[in-house]
Design an enzyme around this catalytic site. Structure first.
Site, PDB file in Angstrom:
ATOM      1  N   ALA A 339       0.848  -1.197   0.000  1.00  0.00           N
ATOM      2  CA  ALA A 339       0.000   0.000   0.000  1.00  0.00           C
ATOM      3  C   ALA A 339       0.879   1.240   0.000  1.00  0.00           C
ATOM      4  O   ALA A 339       0.582   2.230  -0.674  1.00  0.00           O
ATOM      5  CB  ALA A 339      -0.916   0.009   1.221  1.00  0.00           C
ATOM      6  N   TRP A 342       2.369   1.668  -3.403  1.00  0.00           N
ATOM      7  CA  TRP A 342       1.305   1.985  -4.366  1.00  0.00           C
ATOM      8  C   TRP A 342       1.165   3.506  -4.478  1.00  0.00           C
ATOM      9  O   TRP A 342       0.921   4.049  -5.550  1.00  0.00           O
ATOM     10  CB  TRP A 342      -0.018   1.368  -3.901  1.00  0.00           C
ATOM     11  CG  TRP A 342      -1.190   1.746  -4.774  1.00  0.00           C
ATOM     12  CD1 TRP A 342      -1.514   1.212  -5.988  1.00  0.00           C
ATOM     13  CD2 TRP A 342      -2.177   2.746  -4.507  1.00  0.00           C
ATOM     14  NE1 TRP A 342      -2.643   1.824  -6.483  1.00  0.00           N
ATOM     15  CE2 TRP A 342      -3.068   2.769  -5.606  1.00  0.00           C
ATOM     16  CE3 TRP A 342      -2.405   3.639  -3.453  1.00  0.00           C
ATOM     17  CZ2 TRP A 342      -4.161   3.629  -5.668  1.00  0.00           C
ATOM     18  CZ3 TRP A 342      -3.489   4.489  -3.524  1.00  0.00           C
ATOM     19  CH2 TRP A 342      -4.355   4.478  -4.622  1.00  0.00           C
ATOM     20  N   HIS A 343       1.369   4.207  -3.347  1.00  0.00           N
ATOM     21  CA  HIS A 343       1.233   5.659  -3.359  1.00  0.00           C
ATOM     22  C   HIS A 343       2.333   6.334  -4.162  1.00  0.00           C
ATOM     23  O   HIS A 343       2.107   7.365  -4.781  1.00  0.00           O
ATOM     24  CB  HIS A 343       1.235   6.216  -1.924  1.00  0.00           C
ATOM     25  CG  HIS A 343      -0.042   5.999  -1.197  1.00  0.00           C
ATOM     26  ND1 HIS A 343      -0.248   4.913  -0.388  1.00  0.00           N
ATOM     27  CD2 HIS A 343      -1.190   6.701  -1.181  1.00  0.00           C
ATOM     28  CE1 HIS A 343      -1.478   4.980   0.119  1.00  0.00           C
ATOM     29  NE2 HIS A 343      -2.071   6.047  -0.354  1.00  0.00           N
ATOM     30  N   GLY A 344       3.516   5.786  -4.102  1.00  0.00           N
ATOM     31  CA  GLY A 344       4.582   6.441  -4.842  1.00  0.00           C
ATOM     32  C   GLY A 344       5.851   5.617  -4.812  1.00  0.00           C
ATOM     33  O   GLY A 344       6.065   4.807  -3.906  1.00  0.00           O
ATOM     34  N   PHE A 541      -0.486  10.401  -7.377  1.00  0.00           N
ATOM     35  CA  PHE A 541      -0.326   8.963  -7.099  1.00  0.00           C
ATOM     36  C   PHE A 541      -0.833   8.103  -8.237  1.00  0.00           C
ATOM     37  O   PHE A 541      -1.522   8.559  -9.096  1.00  0.00           O
ATOM     38  CB  PHE A 541      -1.050   8.582  -5.816  1.00  0.00           C
ATOM     39  CG  PHE A 541      -0.498   9.299  -4.622  1.00  0.00           C
ATOM     40  CD1 PHE A 541       0.868   9.570  -4.532  1.00  0.00           C
ATOM     41  CD2 PHE A 541      -1.319   9.729  -3.614  1.00  0.00           C
ATOM     42  CE1 PHE A 541       1.377  10.248  -3.449  1.00  0.00           C
ATOM     43  CE2 PHE A 541      -0.816  10.407  -2.524  1.00  0.00           C
ATOM     44  CZ  PHE A 541       0.528  10.663  -2.438  1.00  0.00           C
TER      45      PHE A 541
END
Lengths: 541, 82
Positions: A339, A342-344, A541
């Site tokens: 997770a 996934w954001h960056g 993102f």
């Protein structure tokens, strides 16, 4: 196009909405769907036309694979489909980061690709992978290309969620009443949008300026002072919430204007008294997807393996370390680590995710320990208040990683928060003849007590004292439909009896609510139309 | 058709996992009724049922469950198919 830009508010939105209902009424739902797809693609292409082909290719690819899978499930085809999505995401989002990391590790002097991140790629990739998984499990109904495309590109949720499940969106577009304008949903939609716009332009943007006290000077790795570190970090935690939940409220509001219900994304997360509770209230559609598509499969696979090997399954009444670590801690850390990135692409995001994973594990462990020691569930407002405060501070610290440009900056601010940052703070106190030297806590308090600090204090008051916007809109829906009903009855005024007049007067029981939302909307619109629109944080993102 | 023995077996599983001899599996019962029924224990219940009935559930099937009644029906369907 940004939701807070004049071209969206005054041009795109009204035009799309009016044509949608006109086409729906004259040419029927199928054409209205096509119109909405076209408008949404235009909305997307407005930013950077060059990203549009990738989005279109992604939709066609996933629709074709999904269709084939729902006709006949095949594991290799599912794997191929997922690999295709991940390859595109990996190339555009992670190749630069990976090349830089390998280069640093080996010193090979690799060329580091500079690839622009296509807008919304993380969101639309994620939604479509879930679709493929469901299609292979026989859980996705076959649908028309237009409705499938709408599930991906419907502009209220295209850029940054709420992350929708294909079923919940496609089913709604199949209902004929979506294509007729309805006064209640239109009004509620405008109200939700107003609250979101207010959060964005009146709260989030000024909070962003306050956050710079911590995140401005630390760009080069210099630790800010204690007061600035905490003040800036808290301002950022509030900014991120108002920015993203404001965006989500606007998305929900826009959806409602089209008669579409998008899932709720935030439920007053800063009122949470634990990290476990926090993730059930923060970016809820992401949590839902992570649980269903990452945590559950991993946890089930591990639990099955342990069960097959004859090892005892975990029981909360008799907690044992090994099953806890294997069945709970491991899947949680993996899920939250994913997770995070996934954001960056960046170590700071990985740390952010792992930190939350670790906090979740500690939280679950603590619950078990408390139970094993014979304590009940904690009760009383004081315990809860303490829980809320500790949770908020923990989350604030984790968001330092989230906001920082790199790991060095995050660590610099953490040093500042620990009181190891630079010089003793000098502040000009009200009434003091000249800047004096004060202790770190007094300096922090004076930050909050300043005129600029008003937005931070106000923000804290909003997140802790007011209901969440979707919750509020829900309570409003009864009032709105009652009032519309009485307005309709008012049209037959010569026939009305006194009792009916009274009922009409009563339905308008709280005109202040309407006035309040009107004022918020006017303030937000004045602001939005007078300054250059700022981007939403989650658009990167 | 859901056989009563499915509910008996589920009752046994729930009692063992939550260590609460008063629990009784019923169609309308759901995770909300047991404070400790979180996503973690959910998986334990699923896998315990897999073992007990000799079946295997897909992730998508598990996501669609609303209550114990849904789960019992899923088990019954799986057993029939097997």
């Amino acid at each position: 196009m940004l939701f807070n830009s004049p071209e969206f508010l005054l041009g795109f939105l009204p035009a799309t909405l009016i044509v949608f209902f006109l086409v729906g009424a004259t040419l029927g739902p199928a054409r209205a769907q096509l119109w909405l797809v076209a408008a949404s693609l235009f909305f997307y292409g407005w930013w950077r036309l060059e990203f549009l082909p990738l989005l279109v290719v992604s939709i066609c690819f996933n629709y074709a694979v999904g269709r084939a899978l729902s006709r006949r499930p095949r594991r290799w085809l599912l794997m191929l489909g997922i690999a295709g999505n991940l390859a595109a995401l990996g190339w555009f989002k992670y190749s630069g980061f990976l090349a830089a990391a390998i280069d640093e590790l080996t010193g090979a002097g690799l060329p580091i690709p500079q690839i622009a991140l296509p807008l919304a790629i993380s969101f639309y990739t994620f939604q479509q992978i879930a679709y493929l998984v469901d299609a292979n499990a026989g859980n996705a109904e076959r649908t028309s290309p237009a409705r499938y495309a709408l599930f991906v590109v419907f502009f209220p949720q295209l850029i940054a969620g709420p992350i929708v499940h294909h079923r919940e969106l496609i089913e709604q577009f199949e209902r004929p009443d979506v294509y007729r304008p309805r006064t209640t949903t239109l009004i509620l939609g405008i109200a939700a949008f107003a609250l979101g716009l207010f959060k964005k332009v009146i709260l989030a943007d000024p909070l962003g300026t306050q956050a710079l006290l911590a995140f401005g000077p630390s760009v080069d790795g210099t630790a800010p002072g204690f007061a600035d570190s905490w003040y800036g970090a808290i301002a950022y935690a509030l900014q991120l919430y108002f920015d993203f939940s404001g965006y989500s409220d606007m998305a929900i509001g826009l959806g409602l204007m089209f008669g579409i219900r998008l899932p709720v994304n935030f439920a007053s997360p800063y009122k949470s008294a634990s990290i476990v509770e926090f993730w059930s209230r923060w970016h809820m559609t992401l949590t839902r997807f992570l649980t269903a598509y990452i945590y559950n499969p991993i946890s089930i696979a591990i639990t099955r393996r342990r069960a097959a090997a004859g090892k005892p399954l975990f029981r909360p009444s008799v907690p044992k370390t090994a099953p806890f670590l294997m069945q709970m801690a491991l899947p949680t850390l993996v899920t939250m680590g994913l997770a995070g990135i996934w954001h960056g692409a960046g170590w700071q995001f990985a740390i952010f995710g792992l930190l939350h994973g670790a906090m979740l594990v500690v939280n679950h462990g603590w619950r078990l320990l408390r139970r094993a020691l014979g304590f009940g569930r904690p009760q009383g407002w004081a315990t809860r208040g303490l829980g809320v405060l500790v949770t908020f501070l923990a989350v604030t610290v984790s968001f330092v990683f989230f906001r920082s440009a790199n790991l060095d900056q995050a660590l610099a601010i953490l040093r500042g928060m620990a009181g190891l940052g630079g010089e003793v703070v000098k502040v000009a106190r009200l009434g003091a003849p000249e800047p004096g030297t004060v202790g770190p806590l007094a300096a922090l308090l004076s930050r909050f007590a300043s005129l600029q600090g008003l937005v931070v204090v106000g923000g804290l008051a909003v997140v802790w004292l007011l209901p969440s916007a979707p919750q509020y809109i829900e309570t409003l829906s009864g009032t709105v439909s009652a009032r519309i009903g009485s307005l309709r009855r008012l049209l037959r005024w010569p026939l009305l009896r006194p009792r009916q007049w009274a009922a009409i007067a009563y339905a308008g029981n709280n005109p202040l609510q309407g006035a309040a939302i009107g004022i918020l909307l006017s303030l937000a619109l004045l602001r939005a139309l007078s300054v250059a629109p700022s981007e939403f944080l989650y658009f990167t993102f | 058709m859901v056989q009563p023995e499915i509910y008996d077996a589920l009752t046994q599983i729930l009692r063992e996992i939550f260590d609460d001899p008063t629990l009784r599996a019923a169609p309308e019962m759901s995770a909300k009724d047991v404070p400790e029924w979180d996503s973690f224990n959910h998986i334990n219940i699923i896998v315990a049922a897999e073992q007990r009935f000799g079946v295997k559930f897909r992730t998508a099937e598990i996501d669609g469950l609303r209550n114990v009644g849904d789960f019992a029906e899923l088990i019954a369907a799986k057993r029939q198919a097997a």
